[in-house]
Design a protein around this motif. Structure first.
Motif, PDB file in Angstrom:
ATOM      1  N   TYR A   7      41.000  37.808  30.653  1.00 60.41           N
ATOM      2  CA  TYR A   7      41.020  36.415  30.201  1.00 60.41           C
ATOM      3  C   TYR A   7      42.038  35.642  31.021  1.00 60.41           C
ATOM      4  CZ  TYR A   7      38.605  37.837  25.911  1.00 60.41           C
ATOM      5  OH  TYR A   7      37.696  38.321  25.005  1.00 60.41           O
ATOM      6  N   SER A   8      41.770  34.350  31.190  1.00 58.67           N
ATOM      7  CA  SER A   8      42.814  33.493  31.756  1.00 58.67           C
ATOM      8  C   SER A   8      43.919  33.405  30.716  1.00 58.67           C
ATOM      9  CB  SER A   8      42.260  32.107  32.078  1.00 58.67           C
ATOM     10  OG  SER A   8      42.003  31.399  30.873  1.00 58.67           O
ATOM     11  N   LYS A  13      47.400  34.904  36.902  1.00 58.58           N
ATOM     12  CA  LYS A  13      46.478  33.867  36.417  1.00 58.58           C
ATOM     13  C   LYS A  13      45.678  34.362  35.215  1.00 58.58           C
ATOM     14  CE  LYS A  13      47.261  31.034  39.879  1.00 58.58           C
ATOM     15  NZ  LYS A  13      48.627  30.619  39.750  1.00 58.58           N
ATOM     16  N   SER A  14      45.655  35.679  35.044  1.00 63.04           N
ATOM     17  CA  SER A  14      44.860  36.246  33.951  1.00 63.04           C
ATOM     18  C   SER A  14      45.549  37.496  33.403  1.00 63.04           C
ATOM     19  CB  SER A  14      43.451  36.586  34.436  1.00 63.04           C
ATOM     20  OG  SER A  14      43.522  37.577  35.438  1.00 63.04           O
TER      21      SER A  14
END
Length: 176
Positions: free
Chosen positions: A116-117, A102-103
């Motif tokens: 960060y995403s 997801k990141s």
């Protein structure tokens, strides 16, 4: 004084050296000023060349990182795990399967890494790439401008020196 868009002053081209030196100062002082200006332009050129080299190294890194982010996003849509070789040490790698990340963590420089995403990372890298390409374009324009200014100052120095030699010869002929 006329400058380029980033504030580098334009070198004056002297049409009449005799007029310039008689109004302003002696030939020696004029030559000294021109040499100082030439050295400043050369210094700016060296700094711009170093900056261009840094940008030319940085842009491919940003592009590769951006490609990797897009690859991860694509694999997330396909819901396939990402298979990769993970570097454990300089010559030691391990096989890895990554689920649906997801990141990502991005190095920002100065030993700073932030998470960060995927979407934020893509947006950040896109803006960094646009900024780096614009900076590279500006540096290349500055280098072209600086080369012109260096040439102008070299011509001014040569013409001033030659004018001075001619004046001394004429003065010597008059003495004889």
């Amino acid at each position: 004084m006329e400058t380029n868009p980033r504030g580098i002053p334009k070198a004056p081209f002297l049409e009449d050296i005799g007029d310039y030196t008689s109004k302003n100062e002696s030939v020696e002082i004029t030559l000294k000023k021109f040499t100082e200006a030439l050295n400043k332009y050369k210094f700016m050129e060296i700094n711009s060349l170093q900056r261009r080299k840094g940008l030319e190294d940085k842009i491919p890194e940003i592009e590769n990182t951006l490609k990797m982010i897009k690859h991860i996003m694509k694999k997330n849509e396909e819901e396939e795990p990402i298979e990769t070789l993970f570097e454990v040490h300089d010559t030691l790698y391990a096989n890895a399967k990554i689920g649906k990340p997801k990141s990502v963590n991005l190095w920002l420089g100065a030993n700073v890494m932030l998470e960060y995403s995927l979407e934020e990372a893509e947006k950040l890298l896109q803006s960094k790439l646009v900024s780096a390409n614009l900076s590279l374009k500006n540096v290349n324009e500055d280098l072209d401008f600086l080369r012109d200014q260096i040439t102008t100052m070299e011509v001014n120095i040569a013409r001033t020196y030659n004018w001075d030699v001619k004046q001394r010869r004429n003065a010597k002929k008059l003495e004889e």
